[in-house]
Design a protein around this motif. Structure first.
Motif: not given
Lengths: 111, 112
Positions: A35, A41-43, A91, A103-104, B32, B34, B36, B38, B42-44, B46, B49, B89, B100-104
């Motif tokens: 990603y 923004q989101g990923p 990502l 991951g980070q 499905y 989920l 997250y 953040k 750092e990464g998101p 989890f 869900s 998110f 996976f489709v994420f919101g803003p």
């Protein structure tokens, strides 16, 4: 640490150079995702592997971008001829069940 | 065309109170969902869900509600703690994890 590992964490490169990022997923996970996230923004989905097969690619993934996952283990994402618009957080995530674990990230800055 | 929407960019809540984060989606094929969390740089991570065959899933202080007819889901955090301050998110997927489709995102601030 058995989480998703990404290297490097930060990369600064000059416009026009090639860069490669590495992702080591959680060992038993067969799915791996890339990603890209920009500020506010989101990923955004780039590409997805199931084992070594690349099953889906976003139209965001121009021909300057290529991803591989040899032997279904780690994955690399290469960007050729980088542009300033490529600056973002990249990502990687992996999953075995519906939930994906990230991951980070690798922060890329193109100057 | 944004398939997953989080219409509140930010939310402030007092410590100990309930935080409610909302998410709307347009694609009825999503099966499905989920959430997250953040932190900066750092990464998101989890959180929780829910499958489209359920309407509620609870895990400790976190509960996700799904209203399929309204194409709406929400995340409730009770009680809210200062450590919950982060960007949240909402994400949705088809075929249980193909993409996976994420919101803003919604930035939650929990005030002490």
């Amino acid at each position: 640490d058995t989480g998703v590992s990404q290297n490097p964490r930060h990369k600064i490169t000059k416009r026009g150079q090639n860069v490669t990022f590495r992702c080591d997923p959680i060992s038993e996970h067969n799915r791996l995702y890339w990603y890209r996230q920009t500020l506010g923004q989101g990923p955004e989905f780039l590409t997805y592997f199931q084992n070594e097969a690349q099953l889906e690619k976003s139209r965001l993934l121009s021909d300057r971008f290529s991803a591989e996952r040899p032997k279904g283990s780690f994955s690399t994402l290469e960007i050729q001829r980088t542009e300033q618009g490529d600056s973002a957080m990249y990502l990687c995530a992996s999953s075995l069940v519906p939930e994906a674990f990230f991951g980070q990230g690798t922060r890329l800055t193109v100057v | 065309d944004q398939q997953v929407k989080q219409n509140s960019p930010s939310l402030s809540v007092q410590e100990g109170r309930i935080s409610i984060l909302n998410c709307d989606y347009t694609n009825s094929m999503f099966d499905y969902f989920l959430w997250y969390k953040k932190y900066p740089a750092e990464g998101p991570t989890f959180l929780i869900s829910i499958s489209s065959i359920k309407d509620k899933n609870e895990d400790g202080r976190f509960t996700v509600f799904l209203n399929k007819s309204a194409k709406h889901l929400s995340l409730h955090i009770v009680p809210s703690q200062p450590g919950d301050s982060a960007v949240y998110f909402c994400a949705a997927t088809i075929n249980y994890g193909q993409n996976f489709v994420f919101g803003p995102g919604t930035r939650l601030s929990v005030l002490p």
